[in-house]
Design a protein around this motif. Structure first.
Motif, PDB file in Angstrom:
ATOM      1  N   ILE A 260     -17.207  52.740  94.404  1.00  0.00           N
ATOM      2  CA  ILE A 260     -17.632  52.614  93.009  1.00  0.00           C
ATOM      3  C   ILE A 260     -17.289  53.918  92.296  1.00  0.00           C
ATOM      4  O   ILE A 260     -17.732  54.987  92.720  1.00  0.00           O
ATOM      5  CB  ILE A 260     -19.160  52.348  92.922  1.00  0.00           C
ATOM      6  CG1 ILE A 260     -19.520  51.054  93.643  1.00  0.00           C
ATOM      7  CG2 ILE A 260     -19.593  52.283  91.453  1.00  0.00           C
ATOM      8  CD1 ILE A 260     -18.815  49.815  93.117  1.00  0.00           C
ATOM      9  N   HIS A 261     -16.485  53.809  91.243  1.00  0.00           N
ATOM     10  CA  HIS A 261     -16.037  55.021  90.559  1.00  0.00           C
ATOM     11  C   HIS A 261     -17.218  55.808  90.000  1.00  0.00           C
ATOM     12  O   HIS A 261     -18.066  55.249  89.298  1.00  0.00           O
ATOM     13  CB  HIS A 261     -15.063  54.657  89.437  1.00  0.00           C
ATOM     14  CG  HIS A 261     -14.246  55.816  88.961  1.00  0.00           C
ATOM     15  ND1 HIS A 261     -14.723  56.736  88.061  1.00  0.00           N
ATOM     16  CD2 HIS A 261     -12.979  56.210  89.284  1.00  0.00           C
ATOM     17  CE1 HIS A 261     -13.784  57.642  87.838  1.00  0.00           C
ATOM     18  NE2 HIS A 261     -12.719  57.346  88.573  1.00  0.00           N
ATOM     19  N   GLU A 262     -17.258  57.088  90.342  1.00  0.00           N
ATOM     20  CA  GLU A 262     -18.404  57.936  90.001  1.00  0.00           C
ATOM     21  C   GLU A 262     -18.674  57.993  88.503  1.00  0.00           C
ATOM     22  O   GLU A 262     -19.815  57.949  88.055  1.00  0.00           O
ATOM     23  CB  GLU A 262     -18.116  59.353  90.516  1.00  0.00           C
ATOM     24  CG  GLU A 262     -19.318  60.266  90.591  1.00  0.00           C
ATOM     25  CD  GLU A 262     -18.935  61.585  91.266  1.00  0.00           C
ATOM     26  OE1 GLU A 262     -19.430  61.830  92.387  1.00  0.00           O
ATOM     27  OE2 GLU A 262     -18.100  62.333  90.699  1.00  0.00           O
ATOM     28  N   ARG A 263     -17.604  58.053  87.718  1.00  0.00           N
ATOM     29  CA  ARG A 263     -17.822  58.214  86.273  1.00  0.00           C
ATOM     30  C   ARG A 263     -17.993  56.884  85.542  1.00  0.00           C
ATOM     31  O   ARG A 263     -18.844  56.738  84.676  1.00  0.00           O
ATOM     32  CB  ARG A 263     -16.650  58.969  85.659  1.00  0.00           C
ATOM     33  CG  ARG A 263     -16.569  60.406  86.116  1.00  0.00           C
ATOM     34  CD  ARG A 263     -15.199  60.980  85.882  1.00  0.00           C
ATOM     35  NE  ARG A 263     -15.192  62.405  86.206  1.00  0.00           N
ATOM     36  CZ  ARG A 263     -14.896  63.350  85.337  1.00  0.00           C
ATOM     37  NH1 ARG A 263     -14.600  63.038  84.086  1.00  0.00           N
ATOM     38  NH2 ARG A 263     -14.893  64.614  85.694  1.00  0.00           N
ATOM     39  N   SER A 264     -17.184  55.909  85.913  1.00  0.00           N
ATOM     40  CA  SER A 264     -17.179  54.655  85.149  1.00  0.00           C
ATOM     41  C   SER A 264     -18.015  53.556  85.796  1.00  0.00           C
ATOM     42  O   SER A 264     -18.293  52.532  85.183  1.00  0.00           O
ATOM     43  CB  SER A 264     -15.744  54.135  85.026  1.00  0.00           C
ATOM     44  OG  SER A 264     -15.318  53.665  86.300  1.00  0.00           O
ATOM     45  N   GLY A 265     -18.358  53.755  87.088  1.00  0.00           N
ATOM     46  CA  GLY A 265     -19.115  52.724  87.785  1.00  0.00           C
ATOM     47  C   GLY A 265     -18.290  51.505  88.139  1.00  0.00           C
ATOM     48  O   GLY A 265     -18.807  50.485  88.593  1.00  0.00           O
ATOM     49  N   ALA A 266     -16.974  51.581  87.934  1.00  0.00           N
ATOM     50  CA  ALA A 266     -16.108  50.432  88.238  1.00  0.00           C
ATOM     51  C   ALA A 266     -15.880  50.296  89.744  1.00  0.00           C
ATOM     52  O   ALA A 266     -15.758  51.295  90.439  1.00  0.00           O
ATOM     53  CB  ALA A 266     -14.777  50.587  87.516  1.00  0.00           C
ATOM     54  N   LEU A 355      -5.217  55.746  82.036  1.00  0.00           N
ATOM     55  CA  LEU A 355      -6.329  55.365  82.915  1.00  0.00           C
ATOM     56  C   LEU A 355      -7.537  56.268  82.674  1.00  0.00           C
ATOM     57  O   LEU A 355      -8.668  55.794  82.542  1.00  0.00           O
ATOM     58  CB  LEU A 355      -5.890  55.462  84.375  1.00  0.00           C
ATOM     59  CG  LEU A 355      -6.948  55.123  85.423  1.00  0.00           C
ATOM     60  CD1 LEU A 355      -7.364  53.665  85.323  1.00  0.00           C
ATOM     61  CD2 LEU A 355      -6.435  55.437  86.824  1.00  0.00           C
ATOM     62  N   LEU A 356      -7.293  57.572  82.548  1.00  0.00           N
ATOM     63  CA  LEU A 356      -8.418  58.494  82.359  1.00  0.00           C
ATOM     64  C   LEU A 356      -9.044  58.322  80.984  1.00  0.00           C
ATOM     65  O   LEU A 356     -10.258  58.484  80.824  1.00  0.00           O
ATOM     66  CB  LEU A 356      -7.963  59.932  82.600  1.00  0.00           C
ATOM     67  CG  LEU A 356      -7.537  60.210  84.054  1.00  0.00           C
ATOM     68  CD1 LEU A 356      -7.129  61.657  84.232  1.00  0.00           C
ATOM     69  CD2 LEU A 356      -8.642  59.831  85.033  1.00  0.00           C
ATOM     70  N   ASP A 357      -8.250  57.943  79.993  1.00  0.00           N
ATOM     71  CA  ASP A 357      -8.830  57.619  78.682  1.00  0.00           C
ATOM     72  C   ASP A 357      -9.827  56.470  78.841  1.00  0.00           C
ATOM     73  O   ASP A 357     -10.932  56.501  78.296  1.00  0.00           O
ATOM     74  CB  ASP A 357      -7.743  57.197  77.680  1.00  0.00           C
ATOM     75  CG  ASP A 357      -6.907  58.381  77.203  1.00  0.00           C
ATOM     76  OD1 ASP A 357      -7.290  59.531  77.487  1.00  0.00           O
ATOM     77  OD2 ASP A 357      -5.866  58.135  76.557  1.00  0.00           O
ATOM     78  N   LEU A 358      -9.425  55.475  79.611  1.00  0.00           N
ATOM     79  CA  LEU A 358     -10.307  54.323  79.812  1.00  0.00           C
ATOM     80  C   LEU A 358     -11.580  54.744  80.558  1.00  0.00           C
ATOM     81  O   LEU A 358     -12.690  54.392  80.158  1.00  0.00           O
ATOM     82  CB  LEU A 358      -9.580  53.222  80.603  1.00  0.00           C
ATOM     83  CG  LEU A 358     -10.438  52.015  81.009  1.00  0.00           C
ATOM     84  CD1 LEU A 358     -11.059  51.339  79.791  1.00  0.00           C
ATOM     85  CD2 LEU A 358      -9.607  51.002  81.801  1.00  0.00           C
ATOM     86  N   VAL A 359     -11.394  55.544  81.600  1.00  0.00           N
ATOM     87  CA  VAL A 359     -12.556  56.004  82.373  1.00  0.00           C
ATOM     88  C   VAL A 359     -13.554  56.715  81.451  1.00  0.00           C
ATOM     89  O   VAL A 359     -14.750  56.404  81.450  1.00  0.00           O
ATOM     90  CB  VAL A 359     -12.113  56.949  83.519  1.00  0.00           C
ATOM     91  CG1 VAL A 359     -13.313  57.649  84.140  1.00  0.00           C
ATOM     92  CG2 VAL A 359     -11.342  56.167  84.576  1.00  0.00           C
ATOM     93  N   THR A 360     -13.038  57.623  80.636  1.00  0.00           N
ATOM     94  CA  THR A 360     -13.924  58.335  79.706  1.00  0.00           C
ATOM     95  C   THR A 360     -14.617  57.344  78.772  1.00  0.00           C
ATOM     96  O   THR A 360     -15.828  57.440  78.531  1.00  0.00           O
ATOM     97  CB  THR A 360     -13.106  59.332  78.856  1.00  0.00           C
ATOM     98  OG1 THR A 360     -12.164  59.993  79.711  1.00  0.00           O
ATOM     99  CG2 THR A 360     -13.999  60.343  78.185  1.00  0.00           C
ATOM    100  N   GLY A 361     -13.855  56.387  78.278  1.00  0.00           N
ATOM    101  CA  GLY A 361     -14.429  55.383  77.372  1.00  0.00           C
ATOM    102  C   GLY A 361     -15.577  54.641  78.030  1.00  0.00           C
ATOM    103  O   GLY A 361     -16.669  54.540  77.464  1.00  0.00           O
ATOM    104  N   ILE A 362     -15.339  54.142  79.236  1.00  0.00           N
ATOM    105  CA  ILE A 362     -16.389  53.390  79.926  1.00  0.00           C
ATOM    106  C   ILE A 362     -17.603  54.285  80.154  1.00  0.00           C
ATOM    107  O   ILE A 362     -18.755  53.881  79.930  1.00  0.00           O
ATOM    108  CB  ILE A 362     -15.868  52.842  81.276  1.00  0.00           C
ATOM    109  CG1 ILE A 362     -14.660  51.924  81.063  1.00  0.00           C
ATOM    110  CG2 ILE A 362     -16.988  52.092  81.997  1.00  0.00           C
ATOM    111  CD1 ILE A 362     -14.076  51.354  82.346  1.00  0.00           C
TER     112      ILE A 362
END
Ligand code: CA
Ligand code: CA
Lengths: 457, 180, 457
Positions: A260-266, A355-362
């Motif tokens: 589970i991605h630490e920042r986005s929870g994906a 991808l990192l833009d999306l991660v930050t967004g989420i």
């Protein structure tokens, strides 16, 4: 050397100094019969880098837990974005450029990833000479041994594995010296793949051509993989095909997630060295060129042509690796590779940024309201975008093995990331096509046309 | 007229003989160097180094049509022996010292010789497509402009570095021996 | 024919039946000296389609303004999205698949685009046999004639042009039959390009090799172009290079815009058949393969080999076009082309979808507040995204001429479109890189490494 020797050699290629049995692990013993191959094999300790490949020796101070004095350069230092991409996963702790076969076992034992998380015995499948170990652990039954060792704690399994990196016995039948696949992961993976193509009960060691074997022995390890269930069965996700789209859809169906991605929870996936899969999409594979043709080209040794067992970047050996087939200068061949790799590298960087833009967004959206439906939907886009981008990032030829396919994958990844951002902004966007459908609904009538040209005059 | 640099051959050879005569002579004799001057493919194949090409040639479209020498020796009498002497000597020497690229790389002047060989046999067929700055005698310009030689420079980049850009093997790479 | 005749024919392959002068336009006359080439040349009336190429004859009812009974299929009907992509421009009215050279003049005269907007005489540069017309209009001076005809109303210029599509004299010197470039657009374009590479005063007819001429005669027309200023000077935008990035930056610098997009109000560009530019990025160009090698392959005619003047899709002629160099089956060669084209087509469709999403977005934003700064910023992204997408859409090999480059361009286009949408949502996004900088700031230290591998042991 002079012609006398050559005529000698020509008559008898090698002397059988020692008897090799199906449990002779030590390459030094095989080396008595095949000194030239053994000499080359040992050269894999060399560390020379190319623009994107090879490896760069970096000195370090040995510690109790990691006695290595020289390691390959850290990819995380080269590109810190990777740490955010893999946040929460062991790879964010330690990930280095891969180097020669001689280091495979040490590098696995001492990687920082071992401290980051407990690793299973399944890891050893591709980092040690496991053939004999599996046989022994399975009391003569390779698969049984494989199943026993997979779930073991790494340290325990390591004891059974012994201290040799991939050795002669892992690719050769000691009696005939013929190539053979000894890895259960590939034996099973290729069988599933062939089954999906309608070939029943495929046995690679019985059914593959010699030229195919020159690729399959490498495919034993240079592939995408995961550990299935609590048995930690090493599995190659090929039941729908080798393309990234098919592999992602396999993971969807099996519901597998690496972490589970630490920042986005994906719920995301880590792609790993899919050289065999990527190569299979390229024009060299279509032309029947094998891994060994480029990475173990024939070299003249006196009267003999032997396979260069110094497995390495072909760019360090262009004359033998490429010029048999391409009658053009070394400089031009190198430039062609670099042109392909530079294009791939450009798209890779754009894809990782997206991808990192999306991660930050989420991450922001979750902070606001983690239960918002858009978050879940965007996370699915991240899952797709991240696997696609990582599939090229993790593949080690920087696009060369299948140049157009690599960039196609990155283009899709960019689209997924940016659509994920649109989702967060509440725009009407279809769900992420994780089952591997194309990113566009548009189908030209032409596409329906028969492949054969038709005369309509 | 096309320029085919075989002239350097004997000079170099002569010079090198002085240095490496013992060695060279030894090889030349041992490897049936004398028969090098014949035109039997087996002679070339006599060197295992040439073996691959021999086998490939046997599978080629020219196995019935042309032997090694037909493509690798100039078709004018003088040049023929110059080339044989120089190639014979250099190959023998190289073979003995073992110092040469592998896979083998054809040298520009030898590449040019093969290009001429093509025209020697196929000049008629290619009369229409082979211009005056190539070696063929029957080019369009000879038909219309009294054979005025073209002034065009030749590209040497790309895969083919024959003496001129109108290379035959640019397309017919596999006629002699299909290696790939 | 018996041996004697063959010898005759061979010694002097062509019989000079008629005198050809530098003002003999009619191909029929040239055909008296070269009957075989003339026969092939006339075959360009054939209409046969392949999956993405060739052309499909579609019957229509002749009208007063357009007497054609058969036209090529409409690309707008095949893909209606194109009408929204080109909204406000003549191409949205009528755009068809291109077909053989025999039709070039009629198709230009009768295209719906002529009614949509008044067209200049410059159009004729690539659709008629203009060499003699330019000479006459310039009283012997080619360039002067070119400059005189460019700004004329189309109908007026057409009278000077006459009634022949590209003819022998446009590619051949009547005295020597050598290839020659007769088109001012290319003469000037290639000189600018070479100048940018440090070659001064390049004269293509003097300095190009024969092999290069086998490509340049096609480059006279199969290129991206625009009409500069009110003199409507036909210009090839090559002063910074042939890559799409360099061409877009040329348009930025020159401030050129083709039209204002009807829906989004963005100042956009129309790319047109950049075959020469795209091909130049491909591996065939690098390998010295010329347009004529594939589109006019040699064919055996009687005792002679001649160039097939039936210029067409090589897929309709794989044996001669490809198999001399590629010793593989026709079916396999066709499949390789289709694989490349299908990948390109997939990305093209995603890129067009993304572009139209952006157009819709800008349209909405303008409706709300047309002066909002985000609108202008997003419009710049559209300009970049649209030119990149159109560059591949307008190129006629569906990616084959440079497979990886085509997909790299589309990947960038997708990124631009999606970033434009982000701009509209007020996210912090850098300005569109219209000067042709890469889409990512990230540079790997590696990229800085010397091309030559270094040994660091
Ligand atoms: Ca490496
Ligand atoms: Ca067409």
């Amino acid at each position: 050397t002079n012609i006398f020797e050559r005529k000698q050699e020509a008559r008898n290629p090698f002397y059988r100094v020692v008897e090799l049995t199906d449990s002779t692990i030590d390459p030094a013993i095989w080396g008595k019969n095949f000194p030239q191959q053994y000499d080359d094999y040992r050269k894999t300790v060399d560390m020379v880098h190319t623009r994107y490949g090879g490896s760069e020796g970096t000195p370090r101070n040995p510690t109790a837990i990691d006695p290595r004095r020289v390691v390959a350069q850290s990819r995380l230092e080269e590109d810190p974005r990777l740490m955010r991409m893999w946040a929460g996963y062991a790879f964010a702790r330690d990930f280095r450029e891969e180097r020669g076969h001689a280091y495979m076992l040490d590098d696995q034992v001492f990687t920082g990833r071992q401290q980051a998380a407990p690793q299973p015995g399944a890891c050893l499948h591709c980092h040690a000479s496991m053939y004999v170990a599996y046989k022994r652990a399975g009391a003569g039954d390779l698969i049984a041994g494989f199943e026993r060792i997979n779930p073991m704690p790494y340290a325990e399994a390591k004891v059974l594995a012994g201290n040799h990196p991939v050795a002669c016995i892992d690719c050769h039948d000691p009696a005939t010296m013929e190539l053979r696949v000894t890895r259960p992961g590939f034996l099973e993976g290729i069988r599933t793949l062939k089954a999906s193509q309608g070939v029943r009960a495929y046995d690679v060691n019985r059914d593959a051509s010699r030229q195919e074997m020159r690729t399959y022995v490498c495919g034993q390890c240079h592939v995408e993989y995961y550990f299935k269930g609590k048995e930690k069965r090493l599995t190659y996700p090929w039941d729908r095909g080798l393309k990234v789209d098919s592999i992602l859809s396999h993971y969807e169906a099996s519901g597998h997630t690496d972490w589970i991605h630490e920042r986005s929870g994906a719920p995301v996936l880590k792609a790993q060295h899919p050289e065999f899969e990527m190569y299979s999409q390229g024009v060299h594979a279509r032309s029947g060129v094998a891994c060994a043709d480029c990475h173990m080209p024939y070299e003249r040794r006196g009267a003999l042509k032997i396979s260069d067992h110094h497995v390495r970047s072909p760019l360090l050996n262009i004359n033998q690796a490429c010029q048999t087939c391409h009658k053009i200068s070394e400089a031009e061949l190198r430039d062609r590779v670099y042109l392909i790799q530079d294009r791939t590298f450009e798209m890779r960087n754009i894809a990782i940024d997206a991808l990192l833009d999306l991660v930050t967004g989420i991450q922001r959206a979750r902070a606001a309201d983690s239960t918002a439906p858009v978050v879940a939907k965007a996370q699915r886009y991240q899952r797709a975008a991240q696997f696609f981008a990582d599939f090229v990032e993790a593949e080690n030829s920087m696009g060369f093995h299948a140049d157009q396919e690599a960039v196609r994958i990155l283009g899709n990844s960019i689209n997924f990331s940016r659509l994920g951002q649109a989702v967060l902004r509440g725009e009407r966007v279809p769900d992420a096509p994780l089952e591997g459908a194309s990113g566009s609904a548009h189908q030209l009538p032409r596409a329906a046309r028969p492949a054969e040209p038709i005369d309509r005059r | 007229m096309p320029q085919v640099p075989t002239g350097a051959g004997p000079v170099l050879a002569a010079a090198a003989v002085g240095l490496a005569v013992g060695l060279g002579a030894f090889t030349f004799g041992y490897a049936k160097g004398a028969s090098y001057l014949s035109t039997d493919p087996a002679v070339c194949a006599n060197c295992h180094i040439m073996g691959e090409h021999f086998t490939a040639w046997q599978r080629s479209s020219h196995r019935q049509a042309a032997a090694c020498a037909d493509c690798h020796m100039p078709h004018d009498v003088v040049g023929k022996y110059v080339a044989k002497a120089s190639n014979g000597f250099w190959h023998s020497l190289a073979f003995t010292t073992g110092n040469f690229p592998d896979p083998l790389q054809i040298k520009p002047h030898n590449r040019a010789i093969t290009e001429h060989a093509c025209r020697h046999c196929h000049g008629d067929v290619v009369a229409a497509i082979d211009p005056a700055d190539g070696p063929a005698d029957f080019a369009i310009r000879s038909a219309f402009a009294g054979g005025a030689a073209a002034e065009r420079p030749q590209i040497h980049d790309g895969p083919i570095d024959a003496g001129w850009s109108d290379s035959c093997i640019r397309c017919h790479t596999y006629v002699g021996h299909m290696v790939r």
